[in-house]
Design an enzyme around this catalytic site. Structure first.
Site, PDB file in Angstrom:
ATOM      1  CB  CYS A 235      -0.975  -0.032   1.173  1.00 41.04           C
ATOM      2  SG  CYS A 235      -0.198  -0.170   2.797  1.00 41.04           S
ATOM      3  CD  GLN A 236       2.137   6.356   0.447  1.00 40.95           C
ATOM      4  OE1 GLN A 236       1.497   6.100  -0.574  1.00 40.95           O
ATOM      5  NE2 GLN A 236       3.172   7.192   0.434  1.00 40.95           N
ATOM      6  CB  THR A 237       3.649   2.837   5.267  1.00 44.79           C
ATOM      7  OG1 THR A 237       2.353   2.808   5.908  1.00 44.79           O
ATOM      8  CG2 THR A 237       3.956   4.260   4.810  1.00 44.79           C
ATOM      9  CG  HIS A 238       3.360  -4.142   4.532  1.00 44.99           C
ATOM     10  ND1 HIS A 238       2.340  -4.724   3.816  1.00 44.99           N
ATOM     11  CD2 HIS A 238       3.913  -5.157   5.267  1.00 44.99           C
ATOM     12  CE1 HIS A 238       2.280  -6.014   4.097  1.00 44.99           C
ATOM     13  NE2 HIS A 238       3.217  -6.296   4.972  1.00 44.99           N
ATOM     14  CG  HIS A 239      -1.609   0.768   8.287  1.00 47.42           C
ATOM     15  ND1 HIS A 239      -2.229   1.980   8.446  1.00 47.42           N
ATOM     16  CD2 HIS A 239      -2.322  -0.109   9.038  1.00 47.42           C
ATOM     17  CE1 HIS A 239      -3.263   1.854   9.272  1.00 47.42           C
ATOM     18  NE2 HIS A 239      -3.333   0.590   9.647  1.00 47.42           N
ATOM     19  NE  ARG A 240      -3.596   2.522   2.815  1.00 47.24           N
ATOM     20  CZ  ARG A 240      -3.646   3.416   1.823  1.00 47.24           C
ATOM     21  NH1 ARG A 240      -4.811   3.765   1.305  1.00 47.24           N
ATOM     22  NH2 ARG A 240      -2.536   3.942   1.359  1.00 47.24           N
ATOM     23  CB  SER A 241      -0.664  -3.997   1.794  1.00 49.16           C
ATOM     24  OG  SER A 241       0.522  -3.475   2.349  1.00 49.16           O
TER      25      SER A 241
END
Length: 293
Positions: A235-241
């Protein structure tokens, strides 16, 4: 599901049952101290989400140095021999980031609480307030990257861009994917990446819990993901992903990686290939309908 090897997604009722058993899991809230103090699952430890992330510009969201990570996990009471169930109050991404981190360390007995704090409260399970009482000094977790096969970096993605056996899963919003919502020096997506917004994993009918397995399976099949592929989620910082990572494991995908630097790295580098525009066309119609930049 056994008490020693839980599913990667666990219901509130199942967690409540197991907390009464002979070998209860270690529960960890991933989030802010004030939320934890206002009401948390009894016996739960806490990890500050920011402590699971490390920045090395242009990338943020990277795994912290192992020594730092060992202190963070040890302070939360996590030991290598435990089953860990993580939960949060923000949609499951933070809890999933802890699960992905533990997997990277070779700690596979880890999962998330479906629906997190809201589901636990809604289902009438007990909460306790306040900070934990001071206890004996905790030992650092022996952190070591024992499962590098769940981690991907920018170089790995470059090397596998054109391989049909590797699928890049972009868990950002469609506007970010198309390049309309700019959160880095450049907008757009990695060439060939498939977009499944992380929010689509959750069921709006069930208080933020995940959609039923058959719906999740249909969602990812409709985007062309196959179980024989290696999936790299970002995602943007591998939070959502991180939630996407957990969901794919939940569905039985065995080869899943998380790109920790994610778009904060790829979109801020001047030399990475970027595509703007909508979803890729089906394979028989062409690789991607966007324009390269």
């Amino acid at each position: 599901m056994s008490d020693t090897e839980p599913a990667i997604v666990i219901s509130t009722d199942e967690l409540a049952r197991r907390l009464q058993g002979d070998r209860p899991p270690h529960v960890v809230f991933v989030g802010d101290a004030d939320v934890y103090a206002s009401g948390h699952i009894p016996t739960a430890g806490r990890v500050d989400f920011a402590d699971l992330n490390h920045a090395e510009p242009p990338a943020s969201g990277l795994l912290p140095p192992m020594a730092v990570l060992g202190e963070v996990l040890g302070n939360a009471g996590i030991r290598p021999d435990q089953t860990v169930i993580a939960y949060d109050d923000s949609g499951g991404g933070r809890a999933s980031r802890l699960v992905w981190t533990l997997h990277a360390l070779g700690h596979w007995r880890a999962g998330i609480l479906d629906g997190g704090l809201a589901a636990w409260r809604e289902d009438g399970h007990p909460l306790t307030s306040g900070e934990p009482a001071p206890g004996a000094e905790t030992a650092p977790y022996p952190a070591e990257l024992r499962s590098p096969e769940v981690v991907a970096g920018e170089e790995y993605i470059r090397e596998h861009l054109d391989e049909p056996g590797v699928c890049i899963l972009d868990a950002r919003s469609p506007a970010e994917y198309r390049g309309e919502d700019l959160r880095a020096a450049r907008g757009g997506h990695i060439p060939g990446a498939v977009n499944v917004d992380w929010g689509d994993n959750r069921d709006p009918r069930r208080s933020g819990r995940l959609r039923p397995l058959d719906e999740l399976d249909a969602l990812y099949r409709s985007r062309g993901l196959r179980r024989d592929q290696e999936i790299v989620a970002h995602c943007q910082t591998h939070h959502r992903s991180s939630l996407s990572y957990v969901v794919l494991r939940h569905l039985g995908f065995e080869h899943v990686r998380g790109y920790a630097g994610s778009w904060s790295e790829w979109g801020n580098r001047p030399d990475t290939p970027v595509i703007t525009g909508p979803e890729p066309l089906p394979p028989e119609n062409g690789r991607d309908s966007g324009g390269a930049r």
